[in-house]
Design a protein around this motif. Structure first.
Motif, short mmCIF file in Angstrom:
data_model
loop_
_atom_site.label_atom_id
_atom_site.label_comp_id
_atom_site.label_asym_id
_atom_site.label_seq_id
_atom_site.Cartn_x
_atom_site.Cartn_y
_atom_site.Cartn_z
N GLY A 39 0.85 -1.19 0.00
CA GLY A 39 0.00 0.00 0.00
C GLY A 39 0.89 1.23 0.00
N HIS A 40 0.53 2.25 0.81
CA HIS A 40 1.35 3.44 1.06
C HIS A 40 1.43 4.34 -0.16
CE1 HIS A 40 3.98 5.97 3.32
NE2 HIS A 40 5.00 5.77 2.50
N GLY A 73 8.92 -2.08 5.23
CA GLY A 73 8.92 -0.78 4.58
C GLY A 73 7.90 0.10 5.27
N ASP A 74 7.28 1.02 4.54
CA ASP A 74 6.20 1.83 5.08
C ASP A 74 4.88 1.18 4.69
OD1 ASP A 74 8.13 3.51 5.99
OD2 ASP A 74 7.52 5.24 4.81
N LEU A 75 4.12 0.75 5.68
CA LEU A 75 2.85 0.09 5.42
C LEU A 75 1.75 1.11 5.23
CD1 LEU A 75 3.01 -2.82 8.01
CD2 LEU A 75 3.19 -3.02 5.53
N GLY A 76 0.88 0.85 4.24
CA GLY A 76 -0.24 1.73 3.98
C GLY A 76 -1.44 1.37 4.84
N ARG A 77 -2.56 2.02 4.52
CA ARG A 77 -3.80 1.87 5.27
C ARG A 77 -4.65 0.74 4.68
NH1 ARG A 77 -5.36 6.43 7.61
NH2 ARG A 77 -6.46 4.97 8.97
N TYR A 78 -5.45 0.12 5.53
CA TYR A 78 -6.45 -0.82 5.06
C TYR A 78 -7.71 -0.05 4.68
CZ TYR A 78 -3.48 -4.56 6.88
OH TYR A 78 -2.43 -5.41 7.11
N GLY A 79 -8.28 -0.40 3.53
CA GLY A 79 -9.49 0.27 3.08
C GLY A 79 -9.27 1.66 2.53
N PRO A 107 -9.08 4.60 -0.05
CA PRO A 107 -9.85 4.70 -1.30
C PRO A 107 -9.00 4.66 -2.57
CG PRO A 107 -9.72 6.83 -0.21
CD PRO A 107 -9.16 5.83 0.75
N VAL A 108 -7.70 4.92 -2.44
CA VAL A 108 -6.84 4.97 -3.62
C VAL A 108 -5.87 3.80 -3.66
CG1 VAL A 108 -5.11 6.33 -4.87
CG2 VAL A 108 -7.02 7.49 -3.73
N MET A 109 -5.16 3.55 -2.56
CA MET A 109 -4.12 2.53 -2.57
C MET A 109 -4.66 1.16 -2.14
SD MET A 109 -1.69 4.16 -3.82
CE MET A 109 -0.68 2.69 -3.84
N ILE A 110 -4.00 0.12 -2.61
CA ILE A 110 -4.37 -1.26 -2.32
C ILE A 110 -3.91 -1.63 -0.90
CG2 ILE A 110 -3.96 -3.66 -3.03
CD1 ILE A 110 -3.55 -2.52 -5.89
N ASP A 111 -4.66 -2.52 -0.23
CA ASP A 111 -4.31 -2.94 1.13
C ASP A 111 -2.93 -3.61 1.16
OD1 ASP A 111 -6.77 -2.11 1.99
OD2 ASP A 111 -7.56 -4.11 2.41
N PRO A 112 -2.21 -3.48 2.29
CA PRO A 112 -0.98 -4.25 2.45
C PRO A 112 -1.27 -5.75 2.39
CG PRO A 112 -1.16 -2.54 4.14
CD PRO A 112 -2.48 -2.60 3.45
N ALA A 113 -0.44 -6.47 1.65
CA ALA A 113 -0.61 -7.92 1.53
C ALA A 113 -0.01 -8.61 2.75
CB ALA A 113 0.06 -8.43 0.26
N PRO A 114 -0.63 -9.70 3.23
CA PRO A 114 -0.07 -10.42 4.38
C PRO A 114 1.19 -11.19 4.00
CG PRO A 114 -1.97 -11.59 3.51
CD PRO A 114 -1.88 -10.29 2.75
N VAL A 115 2.03 -11.41 5.01
CA VAL A 115 3.19 -12.29 4.88
C VAL A 115 3.01 -13.37 5.94
CG1 VAL A 115 5.70 -12.46 4.82
CG2 VAL A 115 4.58 -10.31 4.18
N ARG A 116 3.24 -14.62 5.57
CA ARG A 116 2.87 -15.72 6.46
C ARG A 116 4.01 -16.24 7.32
NH1 ARG A 116 -2.21 -14.50 6.69
NH2 ARG A 116 -3.38 -14.83 4.74
N GLU A 117 5.25 -16.15 6.84
CA GLU A 117 6.36 -16.77 7.56
C GLU A 117 7.54 -15.83 7.63
OE1 GLU A 117 5.99 -19.72 8.89
OE2 GLU A 117 4.16 -20.38 7.85
N SER A 171 -3.43 10.19 6.69
CA SER A 171 -2.08 9.64 6.62
C SER A 171 -2.02 8.41 5.72
CB SER A 171 -1.58 9.28 8.02
OG SER A 171 -0.33 8.63 7.93
N ALA A 172 -0.91 8.26 5.01
CA ALA A 172 -0.67 7.08 4.18
C ALA A 172 0.04 5.98 4.97
CB ALA A 172 0.16 7.45 2.96
N HIS A 173 0.32 6.24 6.25
CA HIS A 173 0.96 5.24 7.12
C HIS A 173 -0.07 4.50 7.96
CE1 HIS A 173 5.33 6.10 6.81
NE2 HIS A 173 4.93 7.32 6.50
N ALA A 174 0.10 3.21 8.08
CA ALA A 174 -0.72 2.43 9.00
C ALA A 174 -0.60 2.98 10.42
CB ALA A 174 -0.30 0.97 8.97
N ASP A 175 -1.72 2.96 11.16
CA ASP A 175 -1.64 3.34 12.58
C ASP A 175 -1.31 2.11 13.41
OD1 ASP A 175 -4.01 1.90 12.86
OD2 ASP A 175 -5.28 3.67 13.15
N ALA A 176 -1.31 2.26 14.73
CA ALA A 176 -0.87 1.16 15.60
C ALA A 176 -1.73 -0.09 15.41
CB ALA A 176 -0.91 1.61 17.06
N ALA A 177 -3.05 0.08 15.30
CA ALA A 177 -3.93 -1.07 15.12
C ALA A 177 -3.69 -1.76 13.78
CB ALA A 177 -5.38 -0.64 15.25
#
Length: 454
Positions: free
Chosen positions: A163-164, A184-190, A192-202, A396-402
């Motif tokens: 995202g971001h 890196g810098d994680l973006g926001r979920y939901g 309106p412009v950028m895609i959600d951060p993709a999960p990493v499993r391991e 903000s384009a940065h993910a918050d704590a949650a």
């Protein structure tokens, strides 16, 4: 050197200058290569030699193109780095805008200091110049998301969407028998412009940003707050001046203004995007349609909501124009660029509003405004600030704590250790404590140049 080690050469205890060094059996890979910004003691670090010699670094891998993650690359080239710079396709395109602009600003600042003869050095020299920036860009190699790639030194790397901004990626590195993931810098979920951060499993180790590690965004009222600020400013005959990051934030602002106008909430006043870099970054939305959510028709409409001003004379006319309007201009923390001329023009008048729409690092004019400064030093003069100062933290384009915790929850099992970087001390340590409390994972806030054996 046997084994794998991690050293943060920047981005430790601060949000700027991200540089994370991995070393394995004598080989070195640098994750991000950012410029220090903000307080003078941080900016001075840009002039100090790195703890490792530039020619000894075998490759640089970029999470995204923002200046605090790429802006030291031309200096690294000047110091003798000759390896590849590996990133996604959109990151390369955005980096071209940012590094070209940064080199030009370095040259202009040195020329200005030489003209006024106020430099401690004679002559004043730029940290790097346009030739260095072009040499850095010539070293870029791009790879797609979600496809493993092999580096010359045997590390396997995979990019996933973060995202971001356009091209932003998390970086998953498998080297030797260790697997380390950089957020890196994680973006926001939901968003309106950028895609959600993709999960990493391991991962055996995780290096995660903490810009907002001690805060939550209230994004639910972003559009409403923006509309309220614009309406009350226009009602009193003022101008809304928005310092904006040229890449990412400016385009999100255009989206919200377009949405408000479409719903009838936006007064019929001119909107200016007064930043050549932001204009070029908006053009990149069309070039990289898979890196954002907007369909082609919406993308076109969003980009057309504003009048683009590339020419400096057009920018000066905006500053002289006292009619109500909305002006978006870089830089986002008011550290340089055309926004400074607009602050001098609009800051002293009460009907106007300065709307802060992103993170403001310590030591910047944006942070001073956020903390209630009544004057700002711009181009050697103290400018009184009587305009209203408003804040739009939910943009903000940065993910918050949650949201940072949500991304961490994507790992199927606890990593051996989490390294918390890219945050001011309180934010980083608060986030460390939350990881300990909520996940019971081992987390640490690295000091700059502290070496960890993985």
């Amino acid at each position: 050197m046997a084994g794998l080690t991690l050293t943060s050469l920047g981005g430790a205890g601060t949000v700027t200058g991200s540089k994370h060094l991995l070393e394995h059996d004598g080989s070195r890979i640098l994750i991000d290569c950012g410029l220090f910004q903000g307080q003078k003691n941080l900016r001075e670090l840009n002039w100090k030699p790195l703890p490792v010699e530039a020619p000894s670094i075998d490759a640089v891998i970029l999470t995204h193109a923002h200046l605090d993650h790429t802006g030291y690359l031309p200096r690294l080239i000047r110091e003798g780095f000759t390896g590849p710079i590996i990133c996604t396709e959109a990151t390369r395109d955005v980096a071209e805008l940012i590094l070209t602009d940064s080199a030009w600003l370095q040259e202009q600042e040195a020329a200005f200091l030489n003209r006024i003869k106020k430099s401690k050095h004679s002559p004043a020299l730029p940290l790097y110049d346009s030739r260095d920036a072009q040499r850095a860009l010539d070293a870029f190699i791009t790879y797609p998301f979600n496809e493993p790639l092999q580096t010359p030194k045997g590390a396997t790397v995979q990019f996933r969407r973060a995202g971001h901004i356009l091209g932003a990626a998390t970086v998953d590195i498998h080297w030797g028998d260790r697997r380390i993931v950089f957020s890196g810098d994680l973006g926001r979920y939901g968003d309106p412009v950028m895609i959600d951060p993709a999960p990493v499993r391991e991962a055996d180790y995780v290096v995660i940003e903490s810009t907002y590690g001690d805060r939550l965004h209230d994004a639910s009222h972003t559009a409403e707050t923006l509309a309220d600020v614009v309406e009350r400013t226009i009602r009193r005959g003022g101008t809304v001046l928005i310092p904006s990051f040229a890449v990412g934030r400016a385009q999100t602002l255009l989206y919200h203004l377009w949405s408000l106008r479409r719903s009838g909430r936006l007064p019929a006043v001119p909107i200016y995007l007064d930043s050549p870099m932001a204009i070029n970054a908006s053009d990149l939305l069309h070039a990289h349609p898979h890196d954002h959510r907007l369909d082609p028709q919406t993308c076109e409409a969003v980009c057309n909501i504003a009048t683009y001003t590339r020419d400096p004379e057009e920018s000066k006319r905006i500053s002289r124009n006292s009619e109500p309007k909305i002006v978006i201009s870089a830089s986002g923390m008011a550290t340089g660029g055309r926004i400074l001329h607009h602050l001098k023009a609009f800051g002293p008048d009460e009907p106007n509003t300065i709307l802060l729409a992103g993170f403001q690092a310590a030591g910047t004019r944006g942070r001073a405004l956020l903390e209630g400064a009544h004057d700002l030093k711009i181009h050697g003069d103290w400018i009184p600030i009587k305009a209203e100062v408003a804040n739009l933290p939910g943009l903000s384009a940065h993910a918050d704590a949650a949201e940072l915790m949500r991304w961490l929850s994507g790992f199927r099992q606890a990593p051996e250790k989490v390294f918390i970087v890219h945050g001011e001390p309180q934010a980083a340590d608060t986030f460390r404590a939350r990881i300990d409390r909520d996940l019971a994972w081992q987390a640490v806030v690295p000091r700059q140049n502290q070496v960890f054996t993985l």
